[in-house]
Scaffold this active site. Structure first.
Site, short mmCIF file in Angstrom:
data_model
loop_
_atom_site.label_atom_id
_atom_site.label_comp_id
_atom_site.label_asym_id
_atom_site.label_seq_id
_atom_site.Cartn_x
_atom_site.Cartn_y
_atom_site.Cartn_z
N ASP A 73 37.09 2.15 -12.19
CA ASP A 73 37.51 0.86 -12.72
C ASP A 73 38.76 1.04 -13.58
O ASP A 73 38.85 1.99 -14.35
CB ASP A 73 36.41 0.22 -13.56
CG ASP A 73 36.77 -1.22 -13.87
OD1 ASP A 73 36.67 -2.06 -12.96
OD2 ASP A 73 37.18 -1.52 -15.01
C1 LIG Z 1 47.93 -1.53 -13.41
C2 LIG Z 1 47.69 -1.55 -11.93
C3 LIG Z 1 46.46 -1.91 -11.40
N1 LIG Z 1 46.25 -1.93 -10.05
C4 LIG Z 1 44.96 -2.33 -9.45
C5 LIG Z 1 43.99 -1.17 -9.20
C6 LIG Z 1 42.69 -1.89 -9.02
O1 LIG Z 1 42.54 -2.22 -7.62
C7 LIG Z 1 42.86 -3.17 -9.83
C8 LIG Z 1 41.92 -3.21 -11.02
O2 LIG Z 1 40.72 -3.76 -10.64
P1 LIG Z 1 39.35 -2.97 -10.58
O3 LIG Z 1 38.29 -3.94 -11.01
O4 LIG Z 1 39.45 -1.65 -11.27
O5 LIG Z 1 39.16 -2.66 -9.03
P2 LIG Z 1 39.03 -3.62 -7.78
O6 LIG Z 1 38.17 -4.80 -8.10
O7 LIG Z 1 40.41 -3.89 -7.24
O8 LIG Z 1 38.29 -2.69 -6.72
P3 LIG Z 1 36.74 -2.15 -6.74
O9 LIG Z 1 36.05 -2.68 -7.96
O10 LIG Z 1 36.16 -2.67 -5.46
O11 LIG Z 1 36.90 -0.64 -6.74
O12 LIG Z 1 44.20 -3.20 -10.28
C9 LIG Z 1 47.29 -1.61 -9.17
O13 LIG Z 1 47.11 -1.65 -7.94
N2 LIG Z 1 48.49 -1.22 -9.67
C10 LIG Z 1 48.76 -1.18 -11.02
O14 LIG Z 1 49.90 -0.85 -11.41
#
Ligand SMILES: Cc1cn([C@H]2C[C@H](O)[C@@H](COP(=O)(O)OP(=O)(O)OP(=O)(O)O)O2)c(=O)[nH]c1=O
Length: 206
Positions: A73
């Site tokens: 997360d």
């Molecule tokens: C800061 C940042 C975040 N993110 C993304 C990563 C994560 O996918 C998202 C944060 O949300 P999360 O809740 O961590 O993950 P998710 O819901 O996308 O996936 P899952 O719970 O099914 O594993 O933000 C980027 O892609 N690039 C960035 O620079």
């Protein structure tokens, strides 16, 4: 078999760099934590990663073929405040206006179950945004890119143009801290368990 418990295309792409065979299962959980119990950003991300792992375990209770499960997360943290995924476009604009011209931290918590033993860790990376004009923020949000991302930006996509400096692990910002995850999997024998002859011949596993 290895299960990557995620719906994030970024985590899937990052994990595939390890060239291990894996399957994907998406954990559907309510990503809320009681902030009176989990007071630090690292405690929050580890707790949510653990909840995701638990969900995958509950859903795969009779699967004896699974020996490794990985969940994660990611949140953005600045001045004692947590920025998760934006609620909508106007919230995305508010978040980006807050982050403009300042340093913030990105935390990812990772939870790994290997043969019934559970491990968790976190990584943190500092990111500085350059000063952003409102017009530029409006344009960026109109692309739709920020909506499914913590802190309302994706460093690996167009959001990279908002970043002036980064200190620490880049993959952690994208959503999966590969160096620390690799070290854990290597030390625990998972890499060698799954590395096949194909890999040593230089052929990537699809
Ligand atoms: C800061 C940042 C975040 N993110 C993304 C990563 C994560 O996918 C998202 C944060 O949300 P999360 O809740 O961590 O993950 P998710 O819901 O996308 O996936 P899952 O719970 O099914 O594993 O933000 C980027 O892609 N690039 C960035 O620079």
């Amino acid at each position: 078999m290895i299960i990557l418990g995620t719906s994030s295309p970024r985590r899937i792409e990052l994990f595939s760099h390890f060239k291990l065979p894996f399957q994907i299962l998406a954990p559907q959980i309510d990503e809320k934590v009681d902030e009176t119990l989990y007071k630090t950003p690292e405690a929050v991300v580890i707790k949510i990663a653990k909840d995701k792992l638990q969900k995958i375990c509950d859903n795969t209770i009779n699967r004896e073929d699974i020996d490794v499960i990985i969940t994660a997360d990611t949140i953005v943290w600045m001045d004692g405040r947590i920025f998760g995924k934006p609620r909508d476009s106007s919230n995305a604009k508010e978040i980006l206006r807050e982050l403009s011209g300042k340093w913030h931290k990105v935390f990812t918590g990772v939870c790994v179950k290997i043969d019934n033993e559970e491990f968790s860790f976190y990584e943190e990376t500092s990111v500085k945004f350059r000063e952003l004009e409102d017009e530029e923020i409006d344009f960026y949000v109109s692309t739709g890119e920020p909506l499914d991302k913590a802190g309302a930006y994706g460093i690996q996509e167009l959001g990279g143009v908002l970043v002036e400096r980064i200190e620490g692990d880049y993959t952690n910002v994208v959503g999966l801290p590969l160096p620390k995850l690799w070290k854990l999997l290597f030390d625990r024998g998972v890499i060698k368990r799954y590395a096949t002859r194909k890999w040593s011949e230089g052929e990537a596993i699809k």
